[in-house]
Design a protein around this motif. Structure first.
Motif, PDB file in Angstrom:
ATOM      1  N   GLN A 142      17.328 -27.067  41.561  1.00  0.00           N
ATOM      2  CA  GLN A 142      18.163 -28.053  40.857  1.00  0.00           C
ATOM      3  C   GLN A 142      19.232 -28.645  41.778  1.00  0.00           C
ATOM      4  N   VAL A 143      19.886 -27.755  42.520  1.00  0.00           N
ATOM      5  CA  VAL A 143      20.950 -28.207  43.415  1.00  0.00           C
ATOM      6  C   VAL A 143      20.396 -29.176  44.451  1.00  0.00           C
ATOM      7  N   ILE A 144      19.273 -28.805  45.077  1.00  0.00           N
ATOM      8  CA  ILE A 144      18.693 -29.659  46.123  1.00  0.00           C
ATOM      9  C   ILE A 144      18.224 -30.986  45.519  1.00  0.00           C
ATOM     10  N   GLY A 145      17.753 -30.950  44.275  1.00  0.00           N
ATOM     11  CA  GLY A 145      17.371 -32.198  43.600  1.00  0.00           C
ATOM     12  C   GLY A 145      18.553 -33.133  43.402  1.00  0.00           C
ATOM     13  N   LEU A 146      19.735 -32.545  43.143  1.00  0.00           N
ATOM     14  CA  LEU A 146      20.932 -33.372  42.946  1.00  0.00           C
ATOM     15  C   LEU A 146      21.439 -33.969  44.261  1.00  0.00           C
ATOM     16  N   PHE A 147      21.117 -33.315  45.391  1.00  0.00           N
ATOM     17  CA  PHE A 147      21.495 -33.913  46.678  1.00  0.00           C
ATOM     18  C   PHE A 147      20.925 -35.323  46.790  1.00  0.00           C
ATOM     19  N   ASP A 148      19.687 -35.485  46.272  1.00  0.00           N
ATOM     20  CA  ASP A 148      19.025 -36.785  46.356  1.00  0.00           C
ATOM     21  C   ASP A 148      19.745 -37.836  45.530  1.00  0.00           C
ATOM     22  N   GLU A 149      20.377 -37.405  44.416  1.00  0.00           N
ATOM     23  CA  GLU A 149      21.124 -38.356  43.589  1.00  0.00           C
ATOM     24  C   GLU A 149      22.272 -38.970  44.387  1.00  0.00           C
ATOM     25  N   PHE A 150      22.990 -38.116  45.131  1.00  0.00           N
ATOM     26  CA  PHE A 150      24.092 -38.624  45.959  1.00  0.00           C
ATOM     27  C   PHE A 150      23.569 -39.513  47.085  1.00  0.00           C
ATOM     28  N   GLU A 151      22.404 -39.131  47.628  1.00  0.00           N
ATOM     29  CA  GLU A 151      21.812 -39.926  48.712  1.00  0.00           C
ATOM     30  C   GLU A 151      21.467 -41.334  48.218  1.00  0.00           C
ATOM     31  N   LYS A 152      20.892 -41.411  47.023  1.00  0.00           N
ATOM     32  CA  LYS A 152      20.531 -42.711  46.459  1.00  0.00           C
ATOM     33  C   LYS A 152      21.768 -43.557  46.172  1.00  0.00           C
ATOM     34  N   LEU A 153      22.813 -42.911  45.652  1.00  0.00           N
ATOM     35  CA  LEU A 153      24.052 -43.644  45.376  1.00  0.00           C
ATOM     36  C   LEU A 153      24.669 -44.172  46.662  1.00  0.00           C
ATOM     37  N   SER A 154      24.589 -43.365  47.732  1.00  0.00           N
ATOM     38  CA  SER A 154      25.184 -43.795  49.008  1.00  0.00           C
ATOM     39  C   SER A 154      24.421 -44.961  49.626  1.00  0.00           C
ATOM     40  N   ASN A 155      23.143 -45.121  49.252  1.00  0.00           N
ATOM     41  CA  ASN A 155      22.364 -46.262  49.754  1.00  0.00           C
ATOM     42  C   ASN A 155      22.706 -47.557  49.018  1.00  0.00           C
ATOM     43  N   THR A 156      23.324 -47.416  47.842  1.00  0.00           N
ATOM     44  CA  THR A 156      23.656 -48.583  47.014  1.00  0.00           C
ATOM     45  C   THR A 156      25.138 -48.931  47.073  1.00  0.00           C
ATOM     46  N   TYR A 157      25.987 -47.886  47.151  1.00  0.00           N
ATOM     47  CA  TYR A 157      27.435 -48.102  47.082  1.00  0.00           C
ATOM     48  C   TYR A 157      28.120 -47.575  48.336  1.00  0.00           C
ATOM     49  N   ASP A 158      29.180 -48.247  48.713  1.00  0.00           N
ATOM     50  CA  ASP A 158      29.974 -47.829  49.865  1.00  0.00           C
ATOM     51  C   ASP A 158      30.873 -46.664  49.454  1.00  0.00           C
ATOM     52  N   PRO A 159      30.749 -45.514  50.137  1.00  0.00           N
ATOM     53  CA  PRO A 159      31.621 -44.371  49.795  1.00  0.00           C
ATOM     54  C   PRO A 159      33.109 -44.700  49.874  1.00  0.00           C
ATOM     55  N   LYS A 160      33.482 -45.743  50.631  1.00  0.00           N
ATOM     56  CA  LYS A 160      34.886 -46.148  50.680  1.00  0.00           C
ATOM     57  C   LYS A 160      35.357 -46.664  49.323  1.00  0.00           C
ATOM     58  N   ASP A 161      34.425 -47.277  48.583  1.00  0.00           N
ATOM     59  CA  ASP A 161      34.766 -47.818  47.262  1.00  0.00           C
ATOM     60  C   ASP A 161      34.633 -46.757  46.163  1.00  0.00           C
ATOM     61  N   VAL A 162      33.747 -45.785  46.390  1.00  0.00           N
ATOM     62  CA  VAL A 162      33.528 -44.711  45.410  1.00  0.00           C
ATOM     63  C   VAL A 162      33.989 -43.416  46.063  1.00  0.00           C
ATOM     64  N   THR A 163      35.250 -43.080  45.842  1.00  0.00           N
ATOM     65  CA  THR A 163      35.849 -41.948  46.558  1.00  0.00           C
ATOM     66  C   THR A 163      35.165 -40.629  46.217  1.00  0.00           C
ATOM     67  N   GLY A 164      34.685 -40.488  44.986  1.00  0.00           N
ATOM     68  CA  GLY A 164      33.985 -39.266  44.599  1.00  0.00           C
ATOM     69  C   GLY A 164      32.713 -39.063  45.400  1.00  0.00           C
ATOM     70  N   LEU A 165      32.046 -40.159  45.731  1.00  0.00           N
ATOM     71  CA  LEU A 165      30.825 -40.094  46.540  1.00  0.00           C
ATOM     72  C   LEU A 165      31.156 -39.653  47.960  1.00  0.00           C
ATOM     73  N   ALA A 166      32.248 -40.153  48.486  1.00  0.00           N
ATOM     74  CA  ALA A 166      32.677 -39.760  49.833  1.00  0.00           C
ATOM     75  C   ALA A 166      32.961 -38.264  49.895  1.00  0.00           C
ATOM     76  N   VAL A 167      33.613 -37.741  48.852  1.00  0.00           N
ATOM     77  CA  VAL A 167      33.919 -36.299  48.797  1.00  0.00           C
ATOM     78  C   VAL A 167      32.629 -35.485  48.770  1.00  0.00           C
ATOM     79  N   ALA A 168      31.669 -35.905  47.946  1.00  0.00           N
ATOM     80  CA  ALA A 168      30.394 -35.177  47.828  1.00  0.00           C
ATOM     81  C   ALA A 168      29.624 -35.182  49.143  1.00  0.00           C
ATOM     82  N   LEU A 169      29.571 -36.334  49.807  1.00  0.00           N
ATOM     83  CA  LEU A 169      28.835 -36.440  51.071  1.00  0.00           C
ATOM     84  C   LEU A 169      29.512 -35.636  52.176  1.00  0.00           C
ATOM     85  N   ASP A 170      30.845 -35.612  52.165  1.00  0.00           N
ATOM     86  CA  ASP A 170      31.569 -34.823  53.165  1.00  0.00           C
ATOM     87  C   ASP A 170      31.277 -33.332  53.014  1.00  0.00           C
ATOM     88  N   HIS A 171      31.057 -32.897  51.767  1.00  0.00           N
ATOM     89  CA  HIS A 171      30.829 -31.469  51.518  1.00  0.00           C
ATOM     90  C   HIS A 171      29.350 -31.108  51.536  1.00  0.00           C
TER      91      HIS A 171
END
Length: 681
Positions: free
Chosen positions: A201-230
């Protein structure tokens, strides 16, 4: 080149492993220490690898394999789901089998222990140095699924297929699935099975963040930047857990009793799962806010029917709710707002009776003019049952339309950033085409009331010409003031934080009023009014709050003007004295003569004998103002202007009201309790 690269990585991993503490406590390592270790294994990310397709296959394998485990261990007690396999749409995808077998060698037959699991994880990361972090996790899970799937496929078919039976013996399947062994190790097998499901489940959710990062700039979505950093740390914990699971299987089919406690790994992975689920919700909320913000920004750039703007401002897509008509207490469809001028009353739930009362005369005007509608928009970040009850208690006091939508409003980010909403009541005026006529008409209402209706720029300009400064604010503070103003009397309005100063000023001003030169020679009458003081000398917080709110409103109705007129300058001066020990304003009727700091005004009164003779040939107010200017020059103090950012949009640049310099800008946080003491304190 690839062999040289992998060789270099192997050396790095070897170095890291050599420096691993012999008594390593895996679960006490900080995230930063883990990052330091795993970044040494990471070279670059090969974006050409299709980890999504591989994960689909791995998911099929593990879902069916873990279901077999549940059936074998729990028998008829388990609920069997109807699984639907998903396969890659990429026809060119090929499984990197050699890579999986290489990873598998690091998973096989490891001795139990945190140190061994950690070293095996670093070795796997070294072999996957040129893959993305998500791909590292998927490839490791795939290598595990290859062995785990084989094991339980053989367990399922060994009774009906001779080849499967022979292979099962080689895999030591019968050792584990004998009824006696299953009963003995039932709990351990189920714990292992559940941990595998959670890790997947956890590894499946990694892909959700990956897809979001391909569509949105992590600078604009701070929560995405935090997730990708971790993400690297989370990948590390998934891989080390997979290693531990593989080791657990080895211990389960071994004749030797080798303990391998999966509980710490399970706790860690469950923590990560909950954390990233929350982070994903937060990211999607931020994305919804950003999309709503962009949609509203575009709508306000072009003429748009006001009802469509209102829908975009309040509701998320497909969730339009009716309004409540406060005059009838019935719901109405939002079509009642079509082609209307809207007065959007935006507040939190901490508004007072006075806040509501201020708008009621305006509502009476809108009842007669159907082209205007008032709508209350309550702003609540997170609704609770208690807040819903509070909302209801406020709503019944409002005769205008009310938004009853127990979710955060869609355009909250837009309202905060573009309309400068920071929690205090705001009244935004929009015309039927969605053009903003006034960002906060409450400033005009507090000064002029219904006279400023309909609160557009034209009316504001007209009534501003009539403003001789303090008149509109003091008429209803005391019943005698309107008569004093009408008779063109001189009036000292004064106040401050220091009671000693107030007493000194009262004494000196009274001496001035009773001086024969003033009474008999100049024949002028001067009145005194101490703002915010009761007859017994206490503070009237209601008067104080109303007075300063009015002064701030006056300031914001005039602050946007490019040219600073004398009225604006006097308002600015008085605001700068708000938190001083003393201040005073001398007016003649409703026209200001001078606004001054308590020290300078008091000094003018104390030195009355030095300047009074000049008033024989020239007017009292002219000489008073000139002498005050001299005093200011001799005792110039730093002018501070503290504006509540919730009251309106402050100008970017401001000239000092007492000298030609541009004022410096500071941020100040204050709790003045101007409306009176808080209950319970």
């Amino acid at each position: 080149m690839a062999s040289i690269l992998l060789s270099g990585v192997s050396k790095v991993v070897s170095t890291v492993q050599k420096h691993t503490e012999p008594d390593l406590n895996l679960f006490s390592m900080t995230d930063q220490k883990i990052l330091d270790l795993i970044y040494a294994t990471h070279v670059h990310a090969d974006e050409s690898f299709d980890e999504d397709s591989l994960f689909l296959i791995v998911e099929n394998v593990l879902k069916r394999a873990t279901q077999i485990v549940d059936k074998v261990v729990q028998g008829s007690q388990v609920h069997v789901e109807n699984l639907e396999d998903r396969f890659p749409s990429n026809a060119n995808f090929t499984v990197p089998l050699c890579t999986l077998k290489s990873i598998g060698s690091e998973l096989s037959c490891k001795a139990p222990g945190e140190k061994v699991a950690h070293e095996a994880t670093l070795a796997i990361l070294g072999k996957l140095s040129n893959y993305s972090w998500e791909a590292k996790a998927v490839l490791t899970l795939a290598a595990f699924a290859l062995e785990f799937g084989d094991f339980w496929l053989l367990a399922q078919h060994q009774q009906t297929d001779q080849l499967a039976k022979s292979l099962a013996i080689l895999r030591k399947v019968p050792v584990l699935i004998k009824p006696a062994e299953l009963q003995k190790r039932r709990q351990a097998i189920l714990e292992l099975n559940n941990l595998i499901k959670t890790t997947m489940q956890v590894i499946g959710l990694f892909d959700e963040f990956e897809k979001l990062s391909n569509t949105y700039d992590p600078k604009d979505v701070t929560g995405l930047a935090v997730a990708l950093d971790h993400l690297p740390v989370d990948v590390y914990w998934c891989i080390v857990t997979i290693v531990a699971c593989s080791t657990k299987i080895c211990t389960l089919i071994s004749e030797e009793e080798k303990p391998q406690d999966l509980a710490p790994y399970s706790q860690k992975v469950h923590y990560i799962l909950n954390k990233i689920k929350i982070q994903l919700i937060f990211c999607r909320k931020q994305i919804d806010e950003a999309e709503s913000y962009r949609r509203l920004w575009k709508l306000f750039k072009t003429p748009t029917e006001i009802m469509e703007i209102f829908k975009a401002l309040i509701f998320t897509k497909g969730t339009v709710h009716p309004l409540i008509d406060g005059s009838t207490n019935k719901t109405v469809q939002i079509e009642v707002l079509r082609r209307k001028n809207l007065l959007l009353y935006i507040t939190g739930l901490d508004i007072t009776e006075e806040d509501i009362t201020v708008l009621k005369p305006i509502y009476e005007v809108t009842r007669k003019d159907d082209k205007f509608k008032i709508v209350w928009i309550p702003v609540v970040e997170q609704w609770t049952e208690e807040l819903k009850k509070k909302f209801e208690s406020i709503r019944v006091k409002m005769p205008w339309y009310v938004v009853q939508y127990f979710s955060p409003i869609a355009g909250l980010k837009f309202i905060k950033q573009e309309w400068n909403y920071k929690g205090k009541p705001t009244l935004v005026v929009l015309n039927p085409q969605g053009k903003i006529e006034n960002y906060n008409a409450l400033h005009l209402i507090r000064v002029w009331g219904v006279k400023a209706f309909p609160f557009n720029k034209t009316v504001e300009e007209e009534i501003s010409k009539e403003l001789t400064w303090i008149g509109p604010l003091v008429h209803d503070i005391h019943p005698s003031i309107p008569a004093w103003v009408k008779e063109e009397k001189y009036i000292f309005f004064y106040g401050g934080k220091d009671n000693d100063w107030i007493q000194q000023f009262t004494k000196r001003a009274t001496q001035l009023i009773n001086d024969p030169f003033i009474k008999d020679t100049l024949k002028i009458k001067i009145e005194l009014f101490c703002v915010g003081k009761t007859a017994k000398g206490g503070e009237d917080h209601g008067i104080l709050g109303k007075f300063w709110t009015g002064i701030e409103s006056l300031f914001f109705t005039k602050a946007h003007k490019q040219a600073v007129d004398p009225v604006t300058q006097e308002i600015q001066k008085l605001l700068s004295y708000k938190n001083e020990n003393g201040w005073a304003v001398l007016t003649k009727g409703s026209t200001v003569v001078v606004t001054g700091h308590g020290f300078t005004i008091l000094r003018v009164l104390e030195e009355f004998d030095r300047w009074k003779d000049f008033a024989k040939d020239r007017s009292f107010e002219v000489i008073f103002k000139e002498y005050h200017s001299k005093v200011i020059q001799s005792v110039r103090h730093c002018c501070r202007l503290e504006l509540p950012t919730v009251a309106g949009k402050a100008p970017d640049v401001m000239q000092c009201p007492e000298c030609p310099r541009t004022m410096e800008t500071f941020v100040s946080y204050k709790c003045c309790h101007i409306d009176g003491p808080t209950a319970g304190h």
